[in-house]
Design an enzyme around this catalytic site. Structure first.
Site, PDB file in Angstrom:
ATOM      1  N   GLY A  28       0.819  -1.205   0.000  1.00  0.00           N
ATOM      2  CA  GLY A  28       0.000   0.000   0.000  1.00  0.00           C
ATOM      3  C   GLY A  28       0.853   1.255   0.000  1.00  0.00           C
ATOM      4  N   ASP A  32       0.363   4.019   1.413  1.00  0.00           N
ATOM      5  CA  ASP A  32       0.491   4.618   2.735  1.00  0.00           C
ATOM      6  C   ASP A  32       1.640   3.999   3.517  1.00  0.00           C
ATOM      7  OD1 ASP A  32      -0.947   2.197   2.814  1.00  0.00           O
ATOM      8  OD2 ASP A  32      -2.022   2.751   4.626  1.00  0.00           O
TER       9      ASP A  32
END
Length: 257
Positions: free
Chosen positions: A107, A109
């Site tokens: 991901g 993030d």
């Protein structure tokens, strides 16, 4: 001035930076059905409240784990700010060597957090992010993203108990005074809080052993970070804005001189 957006499954966190200084940040619910006009006007209102002009914004940087909302967000900034956002993904410089079997599965993030942690604290470091999911990320002293762990978040676990049992109530996530609960709510709160403390400490210790490096720092972020860190034996630092800082750093890496 730049705007940075951390688009999560539960919340969108938006920050405004003047150089390295965070001017302010805001949170809103992640609404997958929001239109570009609704989002654009929302951001304009936030900036207007802070006396920030559209012309002051020179760039927008986004990390997202919610693909369905991205068209609206990107179109909003193109329409209202005349800017094409920098979206963290393939082709964006991060300085992190991803050792995942398939780097595209990581991901954005988690990569952004790794960039910030390496810059602020230096490797080796473990990042524990208490978001919708609770994630653990291991970064080596050579700025290598080694991999990590993904668990259900605390709120998801508590909601599952409520949804999947006939008699257990929906509870507030709070730390009870004792591990041994004297009623149903306190018993569930104990399981959520102290259970996750135990999970975090056990996983972190195993990760440190597998990393086989000295002085591994453990940094916690996310909504439940302070609650769990207050009892944890392994968390060294709490940084609730590490993702925003990582986005700012990535912008500095990728901006055109």
């Amino acid at each position: 001035m730049i705007l940075v957006l951390d688009v999560g499954n539960t919340n969108i966190t938006l920050g405004a930076y003047e150089g390295k200084k965070l001017i302010n940040y805001w949170r809103m619910n992640t609404d997958r059905g929001i239109s570009s006009d609704e989002f654009g006007m929302f951001v304009l209102d936030l900036l207007r409240y802070e006396n920030i002009k559209v012309s002051d914004i020179e760039a927008v940087v986004i990390a997202s784990v919610v693909p369905p909302i991205m068209y609206s967000l990107e179109h909003a900034f193109k329409k209202y700010f005349k800017l094409k956002p920098i979206v963290v993904g393939p082709g964006i410089k991060t300085g992190i060597n991803i050792k995942y079997d398939n780097p595209k599965e990581v991901g954005s993030d988690r990569i952004v957090n790794a960039v910030a942690a390496c810059t602020i604290y230096g490797g080796p470091v473990i990042i524990v992010d208490f978001g919708t999911a609770t994630t653990f990320c291991a970064i080596s002293s050579k700025n290598e993203y080694l991999g990590g762990v993904i668990c259900p978040g605390i709120k998801i676990a508590a909601e599952a108990l409520f949804q999947k049992t006939a008699k257990l109530p929906r509870i507030e996530i709070a730390k009870p005074d004792t591990v041994i609960g004297k009623n149903t709510v306190a018993s569930m709160q104990s399981g959520m809080v102290y259970g996750y403390v135990g999970k975090v400490d056990y996983i972190v210790r195993r990760m440190k052993k597998e990393m086989n490096e000295n002085n591994v720092k453990v940094v916690a972020t996310g909504g439940m970070a302070r609650l769990i860190a207050s009892e944890s034996e392994t968390i060294d630092e709490i940084n609730g804005l590490i993702t925003l800082e990582g986005l700012r750093i990535i912008y500095e890496m990728n901006k055109q001189n």
